[in-house]
Write an enzyme that holds these catalytic residues in place. Sequence first.
Site, PDB file in Angstrom:
ATOM      1  N   ALA A   1       0.469  -1.126  -0.528  1.00 38.62           N
ATOM      2  CA  ALA A   1      -0.078  -0.208   0.304  1.00 38.62           C
ATOM      3  C   ALA A   1       0.788   1.392   0.194  1.00 38.62           C
ATOM      4  O   ALA A   1       0.734   2.384  -0.751  1.00 38.62           O
ATOM      5  CB  ALA A   1      -0.720  -0.274   0.924  1.00 38.62           C
ATOM      6  N   SER A   2       2.041   1.305   0.832  1.00 35.79           N
ATOM      7  CA  SER A   2       2.847   2.466   1.133  1.00 35.79           C
ATOM      8  C   SER A   2       3.339   2.510  -0.479  1.00 35.79           C
ATOM      9  O   SER A   2       3.854   3.948  -0.894  1.00 35.79           O
ATOM     10  CB  SER A   2       3.713   2.339   1.671  1.00 35.79           C
ATOM     11  OG  SER A   2       4.395   1.542   1.441  1.00 35.79           O
TER      12      SER A   2
ATOM     13  N   GLU B   1      -2.857  -7.949   8.311  1.00 36.78           N
ATOM     14  CA  GLU B   1      -1.665  -6.357   7.357  1.00 36.78           C
ATOM     15  C   GLU B   1      -0.569  -6.883   7.452  1.00 36.78           C
ATOM     16  O   GLU B   1       0.415  -6.099   6.916  1.00 36.78           O
ATOM     17  CB  GLU B   1      -1.926  -5.793   8.902  1.00 36.78           C
ATOM     18  CG  GLU B   1      -1.631  -4.110   7.490  1.00 36.78           C
ATOM     19  CD  GLU B   1      -1.346  -3.243   8.077  1.00 36.78           C
ATOM     20  OE1 GLU B   1      -1.877  -3.674   9.702  1.00 36.78           O
ATOM     21  OE2 GLU B   1      -1.164  -1.738   8.258  1.00 36.78           O
TER      22      GLU B   1
END
Lengths: 352, 352
Positions: free
Chosen positions: B72-73, B284
């Site tokens: 995601a980052s 996550e």
Amino acid sequence: MIIDCHGHYTTAPKGLQAFRDAQLAELKNPPATRTKGPVNITDDEIRASLEGAQLKLQRERGSDVTIFSPRASAMAHHIGDATTSLHWTEHCNDLIYRVVNLYPQNFVGVCQLPQTPGDPLANCIRELERCVNELGFIGCNLNPDPSGGYWSGPPLTDRSWYPIYEKLTELEVPAMIHVSSSCNPNFHHTGAHYINADTTAFMQLIQGNLFKDFPALKFVIPHGGGAVPFHWGRYRGLAQEMKKPLLSEHLLKNVFFDTCVYHLPGIELLARVIPIDNILFASEMLGAVKGIDPETGHHYDDTKRYIDQVKALGEDDRYKIFEGNARRVYPRLDRQLAARGRPGKRLQKEVA
Amino acid sequence: MIIDCHGHYTTAPKGLQAFRDAQLAELKNPPATRTKGPVNITDDEIRASLEGAQLKLQRERGSDVTIFSPRASAMAHHIGDATTSLHWTEHCNDLIYRVVNLYPQNFVGVCQLPQTPGDPLANCIRELERCVNELGFIGCNLNPDPSGGYWSGPPLTDRSWYPIYEKLTELEVPAMIHVSSSCNPNFHHTGAHYINADTTAFMQLIQGNLFKDFPALKFVIPHGGGAVPFHWGRYRGLAQEMKKPLLSEHLLKNVFFDTCVYHLPGIELLARVIPIDNILFASEMLGAVKGIDPETGHHYDDTKRYIDQVKALGEDDRYKIFEGNARRVYPRLDRQLAARGRPGKRLQKEVA
């Protein structure tokens, strides 16, 4: 004795808004000479604005003293320029001073600061000195995002903030880290911007080493610390990854959380994961969330009821949350109360 | 069966970053013709990147299938232009497709979208269609702040987002609301920006009436919903002040929370205040918080352990959190699993 560390003058008489309206109107067509102009409010108007509101709720809910500051959402440091912010702030703080003088048993003053995005903090330092030394205030609200939801300034650990931290520690007053209204349509002010700012400030403090430079500086993070207690494992883990000391060492001698969390499970979590020494009673009254919770039949912001229901808290714990911690974090409050014949108590533990 | 609804390919082979580095280098000196360029990664490299990481942890911690998306980052929608974002996104998604093909029992694909600040969503719609219809993906990550921490775009309830919502509902795929890295120095990415975005998105949804227009649209808000469960009273109260329906009616048919909350008290709060039907198991992993919690001796992100410890959960509750809710929120996952002989279970309640 019950000290509410977070109340705002959300019910100020309409003369304050009339001043602000005139000030904002002037911004569209600024005169050659900026004059401050008066705020026209009588003492009776102040009394009327409080009697049926904050004072009534203090009596009904059983709190004694409220640490009282101007309406946070109205600080609006992003509006106008440094002069706008200074004039507005002085009036807002003067009004708090009048409240405290009218009801010295019920309120103690905390000031807003005349912050302006990108502006150095000289005005803020002068106003802080005035409020503490001349008006008897015991703390201030510091806005970590004077841009109003665009976060265009530097983090709280940046050296540009250091002059205000020097003054705060010199004067022995803490700052509550409190944003104002959001002009960013993404952020509802009380539902997103406030809570995000609390979370953001705490994370900035994890990343930095601010309290090495200012071991006596104290911050209160309102609204229960934003998301922090719910994600306490995340924050402990991130600090660990960054090779920071344990949070108890790194931040918790300097950072405190209030109890503006509007349901019992949230307050129970707060009291379970955050050390009791770091929790200060607060309700944020009047007005952040106004209604009655249909699940309990009581007002959402009647936070004392939640704390009363937390079974795990002993007598000393309750004393700390309701009174003792506030006296420690706001030493000028403790001295003011003691001078009026209301000293703090010794803990049961100490008596025994 | 245990479905982890939130995993990222944080361990992608270095060929992916090599592509990205070349792409970023080109941005400084753009050629007349933009070519996509290859990503050079072998199947063996993919296997090696997962065997000692996500696959090992699935085995050790006892999860079966991970809903897997690009890191995601690294989405970083603020970098470059629409072409940059498109090429990068296609490669990232193609790599997830290769992972799923190599380990079809262990992973199902979720795509990132080629968002670009201020750009219409046509590219996103095409890429979503490609990923769902051609690659068999079951959902997407939607970035509510493609500016990367400046929040310069409109809220999720703005009509400019509607084309992607139309496509999501048409394809029967949910979106996880997930920001990327922060280029705003105020916001640490996993410690502030992620959590703030979760909180912000939920509050935007309270303010709007999006699910009146899209009753079948489903959003997963990760990281346990940011600050929302901790402040559940505040959100219920704000919705009430705004004359919205109860949250159960207003949002909870459409909004779901994952369990990326890295300590037991947080998970207990989540399970207590958020309806069980709205909670999806997730860890996550890999890498948001990497360490071992000295208070438990286990990894912070081993979230299954926390859920296993929540005494209040019955067997049906656990089934829903670990599997049933994910099948409901991601109907394409349910159909894929059923087609492979792994249908969902009936609840105990239904059997009895």
